[in-house]
Design a protein around this motif. Structure first.
Motif, PDB file in Angstrom:
ATOM      1  N   ARG A  41      98.148  81.266  21.091  1.00 54.73           N
ATOM      2  CA  ARG A  41      98.311  80.569  23.831  1.00 54.73           C
ATOM      3  C   ARG A  41      96.934  80.713  23.369  1.00 54.73           C
ATOM      4  N   THR A  54      97.601  85.973  19.741  1.00 54.01           N
ATOM      5  CA  THR A  54      98.980  85.237  18.411  1.00 54.01           C
ATOM      6  C   THR A  54     100.044  84.656  19.929  1.00 54.01           C
ATOM      7  N   ARG A  67     103.754  84.110  21.002  1.00 56.88           N
ATOM      8  CA  ARG A  67     105.193  84.211  21.381  1.00 56.88           C
ATOM      9  C   ARG A  67     106.287  83.626  20.660  1.00 56.88           C
ATOM     10  N   GLN A 120     106.872  80.264  22.469  1.00 52.28           N
ATOM     11  CA  GLN A 120     106.373  79.794  23.209  1.00 52.28           C
ATOM     12  C   GLN A 120     106.532  78.716  21.660  1.00 52.28           C
TER      13      GLN A 120
END
Length: 308
Positions: free
Chosen positions: A231, A236, A238, A241
């Motif tokens: 991100r 981490t 998602r 994303q």
């Protein structure tokens, strides 16, 4: 009175025994002894039970024993072929740990070679970034040798993308050849139409990219180069994303490749699809720190931070 005759008889018996021993020849006596019968009557287990092996071993002079052993003659009498036939070589090798040592050595060697390539790519990124910063008259902050977590540059990202494209193309080619073999064998029809093949390739590429990004945060090519999609604020990514990243990637391509230009000139090296997904790509070599080559790191430490 009882002790005196006994004493006299004892002395007499001793003298007689001594004369007998002096008179009788041992060779004559031994020639009349049946050694096989004698050995058969010996209980070896009882004999060994009465032997103090520790005391016996302590009394052995190993140096003198070895001096009296003719090693050359001993080796000449050894039948190596019979000896090797009785030895389980595979079990011996397994117990020695040699296979594990070989595997670990090969793994470390492969890891070292891979890290060497990664360092060279990160070094090229650093040189490119430094050149762009001077071109744009941008202040360059001093940097250390370790680059773990820093934004990945254009060179590393380009090589990682090329590897992923090569993996997708190879997988599709093998799959298409297999499908063509099956259809030809069972129905006599070859898979030659371009449109279905193109659609199948697009579906494979989407599943490949989205699946790996959603589960692992990086595709295999990115993993080989030591990159990870995260991100923009860190952490981490998602699944949503990852989906936007995959769907936005074609936009960076179709606009004459202009969507990739920010990777070279922007400080965070984020492409158009990174901006759409709210992601960034950083160096991540797993348990090992991501590093620049030593000489380049020393050079940059001396010259970065100067005003352009």
């Amino acid at each position: 009175m009882n002790g005196r005759p006994g004493g006299v008889l004892g002395r007499f018996a001793g003298k007689v025994t001594g004369r007998v021993i002096e008179t009788v020849q041992p060779d004559v006596v031994l020639s009349h002894v049946d050694l096989d019968a004698l050995l058969d009557r010996i209980d070896i287990n009882r004999v060994l039970d009465r032997v103090d092996l520790d005391a016996l071993i302590d009394r052995i002079d190993v140096e003198r024993l070895m001096d009296r052993v003719d090693v050359e003659r001993l080796l000449d009498r050894v039948d190596l072929d019979r000896l090797l036939e009785r030895v389980d070589i595979e079990a011996l090798v397994r117990r020695s740990g040699v296979p594990q040592i070989v595997v670990e050595s090969q793994t470390r060697l492969a890891g070292s070679l891979l890290d060497l390539v990664r360092r060279q790519l990160a070094g090229l990124d650093a040189l490119l970034n430094r050149g762009v910063a001077r071109l744009l008259r941008r202040q360059v902050a001093p940097r250390s040798r370790t680059v773990t977590g820093e934004y990945a540059g254009a060179v590393s990202r380009a090589i990682a993308t090329a590897l992923d494209i090569a993996i997708i193309a190879t997988t599709f080619t093998i799959g298409l050849a297999g499908a063509n073999l099956l259809t030809t064998s069972f129905w006599g029809v070859e898979v030659r139409r371009a449109l279905p093949a193109t659609i199948a390739l697009a579906v494979l590429a989407f599943c490949y990219a989205f699946g790996f990004l959603a589960v692992a945060g990086r595709m295999p090519g990115q993993g080989i180069i030591g990159l990870r999609v995260v991100r923009a604020g860190g952490g981490t990514i998602r699944p949503g994303q990852a989906l936007r990243w995959v769907l936005g990637f074609p936009l960076s391509v179709v606009l004459f490749g202009l969507g990739f230009v920010p990777i070279v000139f922007a400080r965070e090296h984020r492409a158009l699809h990174d901006l759409i997904a709210g992601t960034a790509i950083v160096y991540d070599w797993g348990e090992r720190p991501a590093e620049l080559p030593g000489p380049l790191s020393a050079f940059l430490a001396r010259h970065d931070g100067d005003s352009p």
